[in-house]
Every structure is written in structure tokens, then in C-alpha cells.
Design an enzyme around this catalytic site. Structure first.
Site, short mmCIF file in Angstrom:
data_model
loop_
_atom_site.label_atom_id
_atom_site.label_comp_id
_atom_site.label_asym_id
_atom_site.label_seq_id
_atom_site.Cartn_x
_atom_site.Cartn_y
_atom_site.Cartn_z
N VAL A 241 -57.00 -31.07 0.53
CA VAL A 241 -57.56 -29.89 -0.12
C VAL A 241 -59.08 -30.07 -0.09
CG1 VAL A 241 -57.69 -28.56 -2.25
CG2 VAL A 241 -55.54 -29.69 -1.58
N HIS A 242 -59.78 -29.09 0.48
CA HIS A 242 -61.22 -29.27 0.72
C HIS A 242 -62.01 -28.92 -0.53
CE1 HIS A 242 -59.92 -28.55 5.11
NE2 HIS A 242 -59.67 -29.78 4.70
N HIS B 191 -52.92 -25.41 -0.06
CA HIS B 191 -51.99 -26.54 0.07
C HIS B 191 -51.19 -26.78 -1.22
CE1 HIS B 191 -53.58 -27.36 3.94
NE2 HIS B 191 -54.73 -27.82 3.53
FE LIG Z 1 -55.49 -32.10 5.83
#
Ligand SMILES: [Fe+2]
Ligand SMILES: *[C@@H]1O[C@H](CO)[C@@H](O)[C@H](O)[C@H]1NC(C)=O
Ligand SMILES: *[C@@H]1O[C@H](CO)[C@@H](O)[C@H](O)[C@H]1NC(C)=O
Ligand SMILES: *[C@@H]1O[C@H](CO)[C@@H](O)[C@H](O)[C@H]1NC(C)=O
Length: 464
Positions: free
Chosen positions: A354-355, A326
Site C-alpha cells: 500500500v503506497h 489493496h
Molecule cells: Fe505491491
């Protein structure tokens, strides 16, 4: 930097450029490496998705703030088989629910899915700092829950927010939620978007909206979750005839947007204790002259920091993000709104998407214009701290790949699942901590004393 004379700023700028050219000294990239297994969704028969017993029993119960000041809540729940009753009985004693409020019921179709009966009911004129019990359902299948109202809006009212984002419904999501619950201080969750991830199932299988509602009920029925919309709420699926963006979300999750003069549930504000919280929409138009932009420009001058010292902004897509995942997606909103966030001295901006986890120094990049080419984040004590907390644990897994080297503005980053706590002590101090999921315990892995940007202008940390 902010207030230094121009000379000092130029010297700093020169040092900065020199430094940047030789070596980019960023903050910390944690060397904690989380086990790389894929995040797996809990199966439909998992304990957390169990349907409560009894015919047509209310399920997916959730509470959110219902007005601007914290004296109202919106209660929502679903009855699967028939509408039943939208009445809520409530009171301060579990055995004497002396008040009642009438709600409304709605339902929707999505492709071949038909929702249950979705109820929303506002309880208003509540007393501050009070525990209320409430009962939903009818006849033999009623369920009783409770919530606590916040203190009256006051500049020194202590209050503790939890931060969760991008939760989804995997085994990791369940650990994140359990860790948040085991961290008993959290009084209200600031949720930074991407709820159920139903949209990654075939035809956006909305059954997964129901399972998510049942999964999080053990927290959402007892304390407010403040909702922000993420990309997984859009549910735009023209290929199956679903043309109305956000349809499942707006039916299931009501927010008090009208109380802050917003015409849309995707951007709004609330006051809670000593905090003023502005929720923005990464996936609704935000350019100049759009309703969101006009609203925000009118909203920021209304914030009275003598009343609510802490100014917090939530949005889904981060404005500063040094992960590869992202990368730069928040850039258009940054260009639009960052000058306002600096002018009005926002204390902190939380986002998800953003994970992983990341915290910035106080920096801004507002000197840029298309002619001078000046385009680098610089230290700025009027600027917010940017925190990415999209690490709830959803099925898409961790965003482990980072841009290298770590940019100077990035103070700490780690690709682990977890949650955070923003613990406001008074008008000048708040203790912030991020907890990674690890070995069955919630581990505090990053923390910082926040100094309020209006009442306490000391720097929290020094830019390297
Ligand atoms: Fe998302
Ligand atoms: C989810 O977490 C709760 C609380 O720790 C636990 O009781 C439950 O068994 C877990 N369920 C799954 C499917 O992991
Ligand atoms: C701001 O809040 C303070 C404290 O509640 C109050 O005394 C003051 O009148 C407010 N200012 C404005 C402009 O409303
Ligand atoms: C605010 O809280 C901080 C941290 O608990 C404390 O050190 C400070 O003395 C408090 N300030 C006031 C004015 O109470």
C-alpha cells in the site's frame, strides 16, 4: 490485554462493542496533505542511471547478508558486455585487499531482452564490526566499495535498520533514497518488496531492472539490503511466453535462504546484532502444509529471545491495512499466521504494497472462528505492531483513499512518501521513527518507543 482474567476481558469486550456501535474512535489520520502530483519515472538518461565509465565496468553492485549470523555477505553485480571476472578482492585496508573469493556468473533472457552477466560472490568468515573494502571488475575497469559487518549476535547490541518499500524509480523514489542516506544512522535496509516496477513497462521491459540496480547502487553497494519479494517481482507473463514466476528477481538478487533451512529464496531468516528477522512471501503458497508454512512453524520456536530479543517479520502485503487500496488482500495470510505471531510475541511486522504509511496498535484478531462470529481486532499486548511502509515513491503514486472512519486499531496513518528507521538501543528499547518526504527535508512525522515483547512488557501506547 493478554493476561487479564476472563471477567476483565469480557467487560472490556462489552465496552468495546458498545463503543464501536456508538462511535468508532480510531487513532490519528494525519491532516498533512501531500501535493497530489503524479509520481513520474526518472528518464533513462537521468544522472542516477548513468553507466559507470570504462569498458565492461561492473554496475548495479549490491550487498546482502550471506549467512544466518552476519559473518558473511553476498556481493552481486552486473557486467554488460562480457562475463569478465567473478572474483572479489577484499580486505580491511583500502590499499591492501589481501583476500579473494570466487563467485559465479549467470544470465537470463526475458522475451526479447537478454541480461548482462550477473555475478554473485559470497565472502564468509568475516570479522564482526569491521569495515571491509572490496573490488569487483577486471583489468583497468575495477571499482572499489566498502561495507561494515554487524556486531556479533548479542541481546544488547545496538543496531539501526532502515525501512524502505515499493521504491520504484521516480523522482520521488530518488528523494526517499536521498532522505534515507541523509539519515546517517541506518546500517542495513529491511526492504519490504516491489523493487524496480519494470513489469509496468511494455513486455516487462527488463532494462528497467538494470536502471533500478544502478539507481540504488549508491546505497546497496555500501550496506546490506534485506530483500522481500512483492507482486512486482512475480514477472509472470504468459502472453509473451514468460511462464517462470520471479525469473528476473531470482537471477539478480540472491539471499541466504539455505542458512535458515529454507528451500526457497522467498522465505528465510537472518540474525543481525540483537534482531531476528523473518522474511515471508505474500506471493508464494502459504496455506497449511505448504513448504512456507511448514518452515515458519519450525522456525518460530527456534528464535531464542535471550540471544536475539527483537523478533521482526517482513512481508509485502500488510495483514492490517485501513486504506481502500489493496483492502483485505492480506486477510488470508492473517488468518493463517496471526496466531503464530501472537504466540511467539513478534515485536513488529513491516510490510509494503500500500503506497502510504500506517501504524497499528498492538492488536490481534485470533478469537475468530466460523461458528462464533467473533471477528474484531482487540487490544493484545502479545501481538505485533503492524507497520505499512510501502511509501517509497514508485510510479503508481500515492494510495490516498482511506476507509472511513479510521478503525480503532489504526494508530496513525498518512498518505505521504517516506522511509522509517528502527533504532534498537538494547534488549528492552527501540526507537522507531517515520520520515515523510517534504520540502527537501526528511521530516519525522510519526515515532514511538518500542518496548520489547519479552524483556519489557509495558504498553507503548494506550488503545483509545
Ligand atoms: Fe505491491
Ligand atoms: C537524485 O538524487 C541525488 C541525491 O540527492 C541527486 O544528486 C540527483 O541529481 C538526483 N537525480 C534526479 C534525476 O533527480
Ligand atoms: C538462548 O541464548 C542464550 C544466550 O545466548 C543461551 O545462554 C541459551 O543457552 C540459549 N538457549 C537455548 C535453548 O539454546
Ligand atoms: C535501554 O535503552 C533505553 C533507551 O536508551 C534506556 O532508557 C534504558 O536505560 C536502557 N536499558 C538498559 C538496561 O541499559
Amino acid at each position: 490485554m493478554g493476561n487479564e482474567p476472563l471477567g476483565v476481558r469480557l467487560v472490556f469486550a462489552a465496552m468495546f462493542l458498545l463503543n464501536a456501535a456508538v462511535l468508532c474512535r480510531g487513532g490519528i489520520t494525519s491532516d498533512f496533505v501531500r501535493h497530489p502530483e503524479k509520481a513520474v519515472d526518472m528518464p533513462l538518461d537521468a544522472d542516477v542511471f548513468r553507466i559507470p565509465p570504462g569498458y565492461n565496468a561492473p554496475q548495479q553492485v549490491h550487498v546482502t547478508q550471506g549467512d544466518h549470523e552476519g559473518r558473511a555477505v553476498i556481493l552481486s553485480w552486473v557486467t554488460p558486455s562480457e562475463a569478465g571476472s567473478s572474483t572479489v578482492f577484499y580486505g580491511t585496508s583500502e590499499h591492501e585487499l589481501e583476500f579473494k573469493a570466487e563467485g559465479t556468473v549467470t544470465k537470463y533472457n526475458f522475451y526479447t531482452y537478454t541480461s548482462g552477466y550477473i555475478h554473485h560472490c559470497i565472502l564468509s568468515n568475516l570479522k564482526y564490526t569491521t569495515k571491509y573494502f572490496y573490488k569487483v571488475g577486471i583489468g583497468l575497469t575495477t571499482r572499489v566499495f566498502w561495507f561494515k559487518t554487524p556486531p556479533k549476535v548479542d541481546p544488547d547490541a545496538p543496531y539501526t535498520f532502515g525501512l524502505i518499500g515499493d521504491l520504484g524509480q521516480t523522482f520521488d523514489s530518488n528523494i526517499t533514497l536521498a532522505h534515507y542516506e541523509s539519515n546517517p544512522k541506518g546500517q542495513t535496509v529491511l526492504y519490504v518488496g516491489d523493487l524496480s516496477y519494470a513489469d509496468i513497462y511494455p513486455n516487462h521491459d527488463n532494462v528497467r531492472w538494470d536502471t533500478w540496480g544502478r539507481f540504488v547502487e549508491r546505497s546497496t553497494a555500501y550496506q546490506p539490503w534485506i530483500w522481500t519479494t512483492g507482486n512486482h517481482e512475480i514477472d509472470f507473463a504468459p502472453e509473451i511466453g514468460e511462464y517462470v514466476p520471479f525469473k528476473p528477481f531470482v537471477h539478480r538478487y540472491h539471499v541466504p535462504h539455505r542458512a535458515s533451512g529454507s528451500g526457497s529464496p522467498f522465505w528465510y531468516s537472518i540474525k543481525r546484532a540483537s534482531a531476528y528477522i523473518i522474511i515471508l512471501a505474500s506471493y508464494s503458497a502459504f496455506g497449511k502444509y505448504t513448504p512456507q508454512s511448514e518452515w515458519l512453524e519450525q522456525e518460530l520456536p527456534k528464535v531464542n529471545r535471550s540471544e536475539t530479543p527483537w523478533l521482526i517479520v517482513l512481508m509485502h502485503s500488510p495483514l492490517y491495512n485501513s486504506y481502500s487500496y489493496h483492502y483485505m488482500e492480506g486477510e488470508t495470510m492473517r488468518v493463517m499466521y496471526e496466531p503464530l505471531f501472537v504466540e511467539y510475541k513478534v515485536d513488529v511486522i513491516f510490510s509494503g504494497h500500500v503506497h502510504a504509511y500506517e501504524r497499528s496498535y498492538r492488536i490481534s484478531n485470533i478469537a475468530y472462528n466460523i461458528i462464533d462470529g467473533n471477528c474484531r481486532p482487540v487490544p493484545d499486548q502479545s501481538a505485533p505492531v503492524y507497520i505499512t511502509i510501502g511509501d517509497g515513491g514508485n510510479q503508481e503514486g500515492l494510495a490516498a483513499s482511506m476507509t472511513e472512519p479510521q478503525p480503532r486499531y489504526s494508530a496513525f496513518r498518512e498518505a505521504s512518501f517516506g522511509h522509517a528507521i528502527f533504532d534498537i538501543k538494547n534488549r528492552s528499547h527501540a526507537y522507531y521513527s517515520w520520515y515523510r518526504n517534504q520540502d527537501g527535508n526528511a521530516m519525522e512525522a510519526d515515532s514511538l518507543w518500542f518496548f520489547n515483547r519479552v524483556w519489557n512488557l509495558r504498553e507503548e501506547t494506550y488503545y483509545p
